[in-house]
Design a protein around this motif. Structure first.
Motif, PDB file in Angstrom:
ATOM      1  N   LEU A  42       0.734  -1.365   0.181  1.00 27.28           N
ATOM      2  CA  LEU A  42      -0.098  -0.045   0.074  1.00 27.28           C
ATOM      3  C   LEU A  42       0.932   1.335   0.059  1.00 27.28           C
ATOM      4  N   VAL A  43       1.909   1.380   0.875  1.00 26.42           N
ATOM      5  CA  VAL A  43       2.678   2.514   0.722  1.00 26.42           C
ATOM      6  C   VAL A  43       3.391   2.599  -0.642  1.00 26.42           C
ATOM      7  N   LEU A  44       3.764   1.247  -1.372  1.00 20.33           N
ATOM      8  CA  LEU A  44       4.265   1.554  -2.812  1.00 20.33           C
ATOM      9  C   LEU A  44       3.135   2.064  -3.789  1.00 20.33           C
ATOM     10  N   LYS A  45       2.242   1.579  -3.508  1.00 26.38           N
ATOM     11  CA  LYS A  45       0.913   1.741  -4.593  1.00 26.38           C
ATOM     12  C   LYS A  45       0.137   3.012  -4.378  1.00 26.38           C
ATOM     13  N   THR A  46       0.101   3.563  -3.146  1.00 28.17           N
ATOM     14  CA  THR A  46      -0.929   4.488  -2.918  1.00 28.17           C
ATOM     15  C   THR A  46      -0.118   5.732  -2.264  1.00 28.17           C
ATOM     16  N   GLU A  47      -0.788   6.797  -2.130  1.00 25.01           N
ATOM     17  CA  GLU A  47      -0.415   8.045  -1.578  1.00 25.01           C
ATOM     18  C   GLU A  47      -1.279   8.577  -0.568  1.00 25.01           C
ATOM     19  N   GLY A  48      -0.819   9.768   0.081  1.00 32.01           N
ATOM     20  CA  GLY A  48      -1.415  10.521   1.319  1.00 32.01           C
ATOM     21  C   GLY A  48      -1.833   9.756   2.337  1.00 32.01           C
ATOM     22  N   ALA A  49      -2.952  10.142   2.733  1.00 27.41           N
ATOM     23  CA  ALA A  49      -3.490   9.415   3.827  1.00 27.41           C
ATOM     24  C   ALA A  49      -3.500   8.032   4.049  1.00 27.41           C
ATOM     25  N   ILE A  50      -3.783   7.145   2.789  1.00 29.47           N
ATOM     26  CA  ILE A  50      -3.745   5.712   3.119  1.00 29.47           C
ATOM     27  C   ILE A  50      -2.370   5.423   3.353  1.00 29.47           C
ATOM     28  N   ALA A  51      -1.377   5.882   2.369  1.00 29.03           N
ATOM     29  CA  ALA A  51      -0.173   5.495   2.606  1.00 29.03           C
ATOM     30  C   ALA A  51       0.517   5.707   3.918  1.00 29.03           C
ATOM     31  N   GLU A  52       0.105   6.948   4.516  1.00 31.44           N
ATOM     32  CA  GLU A  52       0.386   7.297   5.916  1.00 31.44           C
ATOM     33  C   GLU A  52       0.055   6.273   6.812  1.00 31.44           C
ATOM     34  N   VAL A 109       3.206  -4.071 -16.526  1.00 40.05           N
ATOM     35  CA  VAL A 109       2.252  -3.153 -17.165  1.00 40.05           C
ATOM     36  C   VAL A 109       1.469  -2.673 -16.187  1.00 40.05           C
ATOM     37  N   LEU A 110       1.166  -2.976 -14.845  1.00 42.12           N
ATOM     38  CA  LEU A 110       0.459  -2.432 -13.804  1.00 42.12           C
ATOM     39  C   LEU A 110       1.188  -1.548 -13.006  1.00 42.12           C
ATOM     40  N   ARG A 111       2.387  -1.173 -13.126  1.00 42.12           N
ATOM     41  CA  ARG A 111       3.231  -0.418 -12.284  1.00 42.12           C
ATOM     42  C   ARG A 111       2.609   1.027 -12.229  1.00 42.12           C
ATOM     43  N   GLY A 112       2.694   1.687 -11.117  1.00 41.66           N
ATOM     44  CA  GLY A 112       2.676   2.995 -10.937  1.00 41.66           C
ATOM     45  C   GLY A 112       1.496   3.006  -9.781  1.00 41.66           C
ATOM     46  N   THR A 113       1.270   4.449  -9.273  1.00 38.01           N
ATOM     47  CA  THR A 113       0.429   4.630  -8.293  1.00 38.01           C
ATOM     48  C   THR A 113      -1.109   4.571  -8.273  1.00 38.01           C
ATOM     49  N   VAL A 114      -1.747   4.032  -7.658  1.00 38.77           N
ATOM     50  CA  VAL A 114      -3.484   3.991  -7.559  1.00 38.77           C
ATOM     51  C   VAL A 114      -3.812   5.010  -6.916  1.00 38.77           C
ATOM     52  N   ASN A 115      -4.679   5.911  -7.305  1.00 36.33           N
ATOM     53  CA  ASN A 115      -5.213   7.026  -6.779  1.00 36.33           C
ATOM     54  C   ASN A 115      -6.725   7.100  -6.984  1.00 36.33           C
ATOM     55  N   ASP A 116      -7.281   8.205  -6.467  1.00 38.38           N
ATOM     56  CA  ASP A 116      -8.801   8.464  -6.936  1.00 38.38           C
ATOM     57  C   ASP A 116      -8.853   8.422  -8.340  1.00 38.38           C
ATOM     58  N   ALA A 117      -8.047   9.461  -9.175  1.00 37.20           N
ATOM     59  CA  ALA A 117      -8.183   9.727 -10.517  1.00 37.20           C
ATOM     60  C   ALA A 117      -7.912   8.498 -11.118  1.00 37.20           C
ATOM     61  N   SER A 118      -6.795   7.578 -11.156  1.00 37.90           N
ATOM     62  CA  SER A 118      -6.804   6.281 -11.759  1.00 37.90           C
ATOM     63  C   SER A 118      -7.970   5.476 -11.861  1.00 37.90           C
ATOM     64  N   VAL A 119      -8.577   5.433 -10.389  1.00 37.27           N
ATOM     65  CA  VAL A 119      -9.800   4.378 -10.256  1.00 37.27           C
ATOM     66  C   VAL A 119     -10.815   5.116 -11.184  1.00 37.27           C
ATOM     67  N   ALA A 120     -11.080   6.418 -11.182  1.00 35.11           N
ATOM     68  CA  ALA A 120     -12.072   7.091 -11.994  1.00 35.11           C
ATOM     69  C   ALA A 120     -12.126   6.813 -13.401  1.00 35.11           C
ATOM     70  N   ASP A 121     -10.837   6.656 -13.735  1.00 35.86           N
ATOM     71  CA  ASP A 121     -10.577   6.553 -15.425  1.00 35.86           C
ATOM     72  C   ASP A 121     -10.381   5.365 -15.844  1.00 35.86           C
ATOM     73  N   THR A 122     -10.514   4.294 -14.839  1.00 36.28           N
ATOM     74  CA  THR A 122     -10.656   2.724 -15.392  1.00 36.28           C
ATOM     75  C   THR A 122     -11.800   2.211 -15.361  1.00 36.28           C
ATOM     76  N   PRO A 123     -12.808   1.947 -16.543  1.00 35.80           N
ATOM     77  CA  PRO A 123     -13.836   1.434 -16.496  1.00 35.80           C
ATOM     78  C   PRO A 123     -13.975   0.164 -15.721  1.00 35.80           C
ATOM     79  N   ASN A 124     -13.136  -0.560 -15.759  1.00 35.70           N
ATOM     80  CA  ASN A 124     -13.238  -2.062 -15.098  1.00 35.70           C
ATOM     81  C   ASN A 124     -12.606  -2.081 -13.440  1.00 35.70           C
ATOM     82  N   ALA A 125     -12.377  -0.941 -13.107  1.00 35.59           N
ATOM     83  CA  ALA A 125     -11.948  -0.612 -11.569  1.00 35.59           C
ATOM     84  C   ALA A 125     -13.185  -1.353 -10.684  1.00 35.59           C
ATOM     85  N   TYR A 126     -12.637  -1.895  -9.429  1.00 32.69           N
ATOM     86  CA  TYR A 126     -13.675  -2.267  -8.592  1.00 32.69           C
ATOM     87  C   TYR A 126     -14.340  -1.435  -7.808  1.00 32.69           C
TER      88      TYR A 126
END
Length: 382
Positions: free
Chosen positions: A192-202, A365-382
């Motif tokens: 989670l620290v690697l893949k998220t940011e902000g309050a979640i990572a903290e 392929v799936l590297r990078g951070t997951v955040n509100d914007a990336s979830v909103a931009d992904t149609p098949n996100a959970y």
């Protein structure tokens, strides 16, 4: 079978090593999935945050469970008596684990189907159960292996298990379960620290550092307990030679501290418990510094060290018996035929690298951070 270039003993030893590799692969790869699930209700306060947490593992958890299937398949094919005794003896425990694991795909698929707070919270807690319960019970199972499992063989080599589900929940086994749960929670926090940011990572860094430190302390306590209070097992003699395939053709002695014998005869094996403790302590420090990638590696090393510690301690045993020590299963008397081990080895040499390559490609392929914007931009996100 002169066409097989490896002798029977070497093939058995190779498959003991491969079984360890597969168990480590499952614990490391699926371990952070379990840890993230166990942390979900605590690191995410809003529905948006919970969606971010779920989507850090949503695309990869199914692929990671391949390691569980590989491990179970390897036990079934390479060591059939071990499969028969463990899967039947631990039947209720396995059922609880499978029930908890089934909650994961259900939770992932169902939580977003209804826009209702109570509905989503229910499935979030299902994901928590699907992460925390298997992490705990897997450790309890390992603790019972160290204690010895209550089973014996009839003269016809029919395995008879004489224990019950609640008999598994001894103080030492529960301690082993807490070691497993702590380290896997720390592993999930590192992801989670690697893949998220902000309050979640903290929050993940805070919880994970405590879990890693707790895992190191509990692992050390378990080691002292094994050295001083847990009865170990040792093969005293073999009736039909060194590599008899009948588990009843040997005599086994048992006394406290015997599990430490291999560490005295093979001093290099001390690297395993050292890796377990140092890796966990390093992960705790790295999580506090918010270095997710390095903490993930440290947690993985610690988990591998713990599994190797158990493997080296009980070698050559796979499943000792507490009620009939002579019936304890070793890699020398519980394996499949030489031809079966050879064919399986050829298949492993071909397919295991493909699994590793595919896994590496997916994570690239799936590297990078997951955040509100990336979830909103992904149609098949959970």
């Amino acid at each position: 079978m002169d066409f097989i270039p490896l002798d029977y003993a070497t093939l058995r030893l190779i498959w003991w090593l491969l079984l360890g590799v597969l168990l480590i692969g499952f614990a490391v790869m699926d371990g952070f999935d379990l840890g993230v699930g166990a942390l979900l209700p605590f690191v995410a306060r809003t529905d948006a945050e919970r969606r971010v947490v779920v989507n850090t593992i949503g695309p990869v958890w199914e692929g990671n469970q391949v390691w569980l299937i590989l491990g179970g398949g390897a036990i079934f094919a390479a060591f059939p008596p071990l499969y028969a005794v463990s899967f039947s003896g631990f039947y209720l425990a396995m059922f609880v684990i499978l029930f908890a694991l089934i909650l994961r795909p259900v939770g992932f698929k169902f939580r977003g189907k209804v826009e209702h707070t109570r509905w989503k919270q229910t499935w979030d807690w299902a994901l928590f159960i699907g992460g925390a319960v298997p992490a705990l019970i897997f450790g309890v199972a390992v603790g019972n292996v160290l204690l010895g499992v209550p089973f014996h063989f009839t003269p016809e080599l029919r395995a008879v298990y004489t224990g019950g589900f609640f008999d598994l929940l001894t103080p030492f086994a529960l301690l082993a379960g807490l070691v497993s749960l702590s380290l896997l929670v720390a592993h999930g926090a590192a992801m989670l620290v690697l893949k998220t940011e902000g309050a979640i990572a903290e929050r993940a860094a805070r919880y994970g550092s405590v879990a890693a430190l707790l895992g190191a302390v509990l692992f050390a306590v378990a080691g002292v307990w094994i050295a001083t209070g847990v009865a170990g097992f040792r093969v005293e003699s073999v009736i039909d030679g060194a590599f008899a395939s009948n588990p009843l053709h040997k005599t086994v002695g048992t006394e406290p501290g015997l599990w430490m014998a291999n560490y005295r005869t093979m001093p290099w094996t001390i690297v395993a418990p050292v890796l377990g403790i140092v890796g966990a302590l390093a992960a705790a420090a790295l999580l506090r510094m918010r270095r997710g990638g390095q903490a993930l590696l440290a947690c993985g090393g610690s988990i591998a060290g713990v599994i190797l510690t158990v493997g080296f301690a009980i070698f050559p045993f796979l499943l000792p018996s507490s009620t009939m020590p002579d019936a304890g299963l070793t890699l020398w008397d519980a394996s499949s035929s030489r031809l079966t081990l050879w064919i399986m080895l050829l298949a492993t040499v071909v397919f295991l690298p493909l699994v590793l390559l595919y896994t590496a490609w997916v994570y690239r392929v799936l590297r990078g951070t997951v955040n509100d914007a990336s979830v909103a931009d992904t149609p098949n996100a959970y």
